[in-house]
Design a protein around this motif. Structure first.
Motif, short mmCIF file in Angstrom:
data_model
loop_
_atom_site.label_atom_id
_atom_site.label_comp_id
_atom_site.label_asym_id
_atom_site.label_seq_id
_atom_site.Cartn_x
_atom_site.Cartn_y
_atom_site.Cartn_z
N LEU A 60 0.84 -1.19 -0.07
CA LEU A 60 -0.12 -0.01 0.04
C LEU A 60 0.65 1.22 -0.07
CD1 LEU A 60 -2.85 -0.92 2.46
CD2 LEU A 60 -2.94 -0.66 -0.12
N ILE A 61 1.90 1.10 0.85
CA ILE A 61 2.72 2.40 0.96
C ILE A 61 3.47 2.66 -0.46
CG2 ILE A 61 4.76 3.36 1.80
CD1 ILE A 61 3.94 1.97 4.61
N GLU A 62 4.04 1.58 -0.79
CA GLU A 62 4.83 1.70 -2.32
C GLU A 62 3.77 2.09 -3.58
OE1 GLU A 62 6.39 -1.72 -5.32
OE2 GLU A 62 6.70 -2.27 -3.22
N LEU A 63 2.70 1.54 -3.46
CA LEU A 63 1.72 2.23 -4.44
C LEU A 63 1.09 3.45 -4.20
CD1 LEU A 63 -0.47 -1.20 -4.81
CD2 LEU A 63 1.32 -0.41 -6.60
N PHE A 64 0.99 3.90 -3.04
CA PHE A 64 0.57 4.96 -2.83
C PHE A 64 1.70 6.18 -3.16
CE2 PHE A 64 -0.63 9.04 -0.17
CZ PHE A 64 -1.92 8.80 -0.21
N LYS A 68 1.47 9.01 -5.96
CA LYS A 68 1.69 10.38 -5.63
C LYS A 68 2.64 11.16 -6.54
CE LYS A 68 2.84 11.47 -1.68
NZ LYS A 68 3.43 11.81 -0.18
N ALA A 69 3.84 10.32 -6.78
CA ALA A 69 4.94 10.89 -7.84
C ALA A 69 4.05 11.20 -9.34
CB ALA A 69 6.06 9.99 -7.98
N LYS A 70 3.45 10.35 -9.70
CA LYS A 70 2.83 10.25 -10.90
C LYS A 70 1.82 11.51 -11.07
CE LYS A 70 2.48 5.35 -11.98
NZ LYS A 70 1.73 4.15 -12.01
N ARG A 94 -7.18 5.25 -7.22
CA ARG A 94 -6.10 4.54 -6.64
C ARG A 94 -5.87 4.86 -5.46
NH1 ARG A 94 -2.77 0.43 -9.36
NH2 ARG A 94 -1.11 1.44 -8.33
N LEU A 95 -5.52 6.28 -5.28
CA LEU A 95 -5.07 6.85 -3.90
C LEU A 95 -6.11 6.67 -2.93
CD1 LEU A 95 -2.96 9.92 -5.19
CD2 LEU A 95 -2.07 8.09 -4.39
N PHE A 96 -7.36 6.97 -3.40
CA PHE A 96 -8.48 6.94 -2.46
C PHE A 96 -8.67 5.58 -2.10
CE2 PHE A 96 -13.16 7.07 -1.19
CZ PHE A 96 -12.87 8.18 -0.47
N ASN A 97 -8.81 4.65 -2.96
CA ASN A 97 -8.85 3.20 -2.47
C ASN A 97 -7.76 2.79 -1.59
OD1 ASN A 97 -11.44 2.81 -3.64
ND2 ASN A 97 -10.40 2.12 -5.72
N ILE A 98 -6.66 3.23 -1.72
CA ILE A 98 -5.39 2.85 -1.07
C ILE A 98 -5.73 3.39 0.51
CG2 ILE A 98 -2.96 3.07 -0.33
CD1 ILE A 98 -2.68 3.01 -3.50
N LEU A 99 -6.04 4.44 0.47
CA LEU A 99 -6.44 5.35 1.84
C LEU A 99 -7.55 4.39 2.32
CD1 LEU A 99 -5.56 7.64 3.66
CD2 LEU A 99 -7.14 8.95 2.05
N ASP A 100 -8.47 4.20 1.65
CA ASP A 100 -9.73 3.27 2.47
C ASP A 100 -9.40 2.02 3.06
OD1 ASP A 100 -12.50 3.02 2.85
OD2 ASP A 100 -12.55 1.61 1.12
N ALA A 101 -8.39 1.45 2.25
CA ALA A 101 -7.73 0.21 2.60
C ALA A 101 -6.89 0.37 4.00
CB ALA A 101 -7.12 -0.52 1.66
N TRP A 102 -6.13 1.55 3.79
CA TRP A 102 -5.52 1.86 4.88
C TRP A 102 -6.18 2.00 6.34
CZ3 TRP A 102 0.01 1.80 5.34
CH2 TRP A 102 0.69 2.16 6.28
#
Length: 161
Positions: A60-64, A68-70, A94-102
């Protein structure tokens, strides 16, 4: 104060399933294959999934951070086109879904949710991104994600750029 999702530092946001993560660090830091049974039209079925909260969190951290960089690169390009908007929308989802999973609380997390092999496909699901605006559905989302809804670029009520 963050203006967009990519302004956030995921590692500075408390992990909703911290207890599950800490237990996994102690009990199964390298993950484990876990069976899950369910009923189907054809009778009982047994599937196996990888229970790996440690790798799931790291991924999750890696993808987030990659997304972010993109997003930052896209925004710095100052070129607004259909391609730009499509890319930015996918990144924002993707960022929102990662945050939701987090942020999913320990009491709502299920073991099969923490299978890192399945995560990338789930991160492009647009339903959570838009359903969180629906007043009738917002109650099903964890309270912690609600404060981040205004940081999304797009909403059903109009685009925010």
């Amino acid at each position: 104060m963050a203006k967009y999702l990519w302004d956030l530092d995921l590692e500075n946001i408390p992990l909703g399933w911290e207890e599950t993560f800490r237990d996994a660090l102690r009990i199964c830091p390298d993950g484990e294959i876990t069976p899950i049974s369910y009923s189907s039209y054809h009778g009982e079925k047994l599937e196996r999934y990888l229970y790996h909260p440690v790798k799931f969190r790291d991924r999750l951290i890696e993808l987030f951070n990659a997304d972010k960089a993109k997003a930052v690169n896209l925004m710095e390009s100052n070129t607004i086109s259909d391609s730009f908007l499509n890319q930015l929308f996918k990144i924002d989802v993707r960022l929102f879904n990662i945050l939701d999973a987090w942020l999913t609380p320990d009491d709502e997390i299920e073991g099969e949710m923490l299978d890192p092999r399945e995560m990338e496909q789930k991160l492009l699901d647009y339903r959570v991104y838009f359903q969180c605006e629906d007043e009738e559905l917002v109650e099903i989302y964890n309270e912690k994600i609600r404060e981040y809804i205004p940081l999304r670029i797009f909403s059903l009520s109009g685009r925010r750029l």
